[in-house]
Design an enzyme around this catalytic site. Structure first.
Site, PDB file in Angstrom:
ATOM      1  N   GLU A  54     -16.661   4.664   3.357  1.00 42.01           N
ATOM      2  CA  GLU A  54     -16.043   4.129   4.565  1.00 42.01           C
ATOM      3  C   GLU A  54     -16.149   5.149   5.681  1.00 42.01           C
ATOM      4  OE1 GLU A  54     -11.785   3.567   4.626  1.00 42.01           O
ATOM      5  OE2 GLU A  54     -11.460   5.090   3.093  1.00 42.01           O
ATOM      6  N   LYS A  86      -2.923   6.235   1.421  1.00 42.46           N
ATOM      7  CA  LYS A  86      -2.894   6.504   2.866  1.00 42.46           C
ATOM      8  C   LYS A  86      -1.981   7.700   3.128  1.00 42.46           C
ATOM      9  CE  LYS A  86      -2.889   3.989   7.246  1.00 42.46           C
ATOM     10  NZ  LYS A  86      -4.339   4.077   7.496  1.00 42.46           N
ATOM     11  N   ARG A 135       0.830  -1.210   0.000  1.00 44.69           N
ATOM     12  CA  ARG A 135       0.000   0.000   0.000  1.00 44.69           C
ATOM     13  C   ARG A 135       0.865   1.260   0.000  1.00 44.69           C
ATOM     14  NH1 ARG A 135      -4.548   0.261   4.525  1.00 44.69           N
ATOM     15  NH2 ARG A 135      -2.693   0.423   5.865  1.00 44.69           N
TER      16      ARG A 135
END
Length: 397
Positions: A243, A200, A97
């Site tokens: 989310e 992220k 990620r």
């Protein structure tokens, strides 16, 4: 090999909040480069371990990450097992990620070996802060990659920093005495298609902060965001769920489908715990089906077929599907897996309210399976656990 220290005396690890705890006892790793990461960084990494309280991170007003937001971070955890070893959970997924995020923010990504070695050195340097075995207790490890050079123009940074710091913590939603009460956010977006929602980076959390503070004023724990381009006033049921501020969401439908919003739109983070739960559900679907049938019968859940079968699913999820959800939960490295008991809008907004079985049998069973996988007592797939006190060749291999 470095041996693991016993948990530090005088600390009630079970009472630690989700926060930066005991920083005066921390050490962190800090590496820099102006180009790419080299073998020298790997070979000399132990020379770049610093006291958190005695050495501040060098920064300037023109630092690229401060001015232009070129900051990536990850979150993973290390914890003691009942046989007094320690393990790190699925660090490979964090590397993947961060590597994808580094490409988006024009940052040079460390090699997988350097990434893992930095995790290992940070944990070994703080092993006295690894809590004893216990529910939700962990040494949280945060890798960071950021533009640390200074410049005024909008360009990739002339210098880059790779950091690794830690904190012993409890559970993210520790103070929730029962399932979460969540707000359905219909006015503000956390991320949009074509943006950075799946990266992220620090900006993702900045966008969620004000909506989070506002929803707490109405008694909610957090928000569930929507794909705002799918929402029309009066048609809330047709909107697509995204989310939470810092966690992924799952619904357990009456059909047996355990569904979470898809990452295909590029607007939500591909959570490591999310991916782990999907794999656990796929692998142990028959076991979960038996638990579902017995548990929902005891809870007198209506409208469930005798032939119901559990299956894992990742797809677009509409708000209206909450009407057919028996259970709901969220997942994240910090949260692990937390039940959701209610999802609603606030006063003055388009009216909607959904109630779920609080900490239902499937939610409890998946959390148990997840913790068993984390402890190594339930095998799901090879490679999920690494021992940071093994040799560097074994840990980083």
């Amino acid at each position: 090999m470095t041996s693991m220290a016993a948990p530090a005396d005088g600390i009630d690890f079970s009472e630690l909040p989700w926060n930066l705890n005991l920083p005066e006892q921390h050490k962190y790793v800090h590496l820099t480069t102006t180009t790419t990461w080299s073998q020298e960084h790997l070979d000399t990494i132990e020379d770049h371990v610093h006291s958190y309280s005695e050495r501040n991170l060098p920064a300037t007003p023109a630092m690229t990450s401060l001015n232009y937001g070129t900051t990536l971070w990850e979150g993973l955890k290390c914890y003691r097992t009942n046989d007094n070893e320690s393990v790190v959970f699925r660090a490979d997924k964090n590397y993947e990620r961060m590597k994808n995020g580094a490409q988006e923010l024009c940052l040079p990504m460390p090699s997988k070996e350097l990434f893992l070695r930095a995790i290992q050195v940070a944990i070994q340097s703080n092993s006295h802060l690894i809590p004893p075995p216990g529910e939700g207790m962990k040494l949280y490890v945060r890798p960071m990659l950021l533009g640390s050079g200074q410049q005024l123009g909008l360009y990739p940074s002339p210098e880059f920093s790779f950091l690794m710091y830690v904190s012993p913590t409890g559970n993210y939603f520790k103070n929730a005495t029962s399932g979460l009460n969540l707000h359905l956010e219909t006015k503000r977006a956390r991320a949009a298609r074509g943006g950075m929602g799946s990266t992220k980076c620090a900006g993702n959390y900045a966008a969620a902060l004000k909506p989070l503070m506002d929803c707490k004023k109405h008694g909610f724990h957090d928000n569930i965001f929507l794909e705002l381009d799918t929402y029309e006033v009066g048609q809330l049921g047709k909107a697509v769920i995204q989310e939470m501020s810092a966690a992924n969401v799952f619904l357990v439908l009456k059909t047996g489908e355990i569904v979470t919003p898809s990452t295909d739109r590029g607007t939500i983070l591909p959570g490591v715990t999310r991916a782990s739960v999907l794999t656990i559900v796929e692998t142990f679907a028959d076991e979960l089906t038996a638990i579902l049938k017995e548990g929902w019968k005891e809870a007198d859940v209506q409208g469930v077929s005798d032939s119901v079968q559990v299956k894992a699913s990742s797809r677009a999820v509409l708000v209206s599907e909450c009407e057919n959800a028996v259970e709901c939960f969220c997942t994240g490295t910090a949260a692990e897996l937390v039940p959701i008991k209610r999802l609603a809008t606030a006063p003055g907004e388009e009216e909607a309210e959904f109630n779920f079985v609080d900490n239902g049998p499937i939610t409890k069973a998946i959390l148990t399976m997840l913790r068993e996988a984390m402890a190594g007592t339930r095998h799901v797939e090879d490679g999920w656990l690494r021992n940071p006190f093994a040799s560097k060749e074994e840990f980083c291999g």
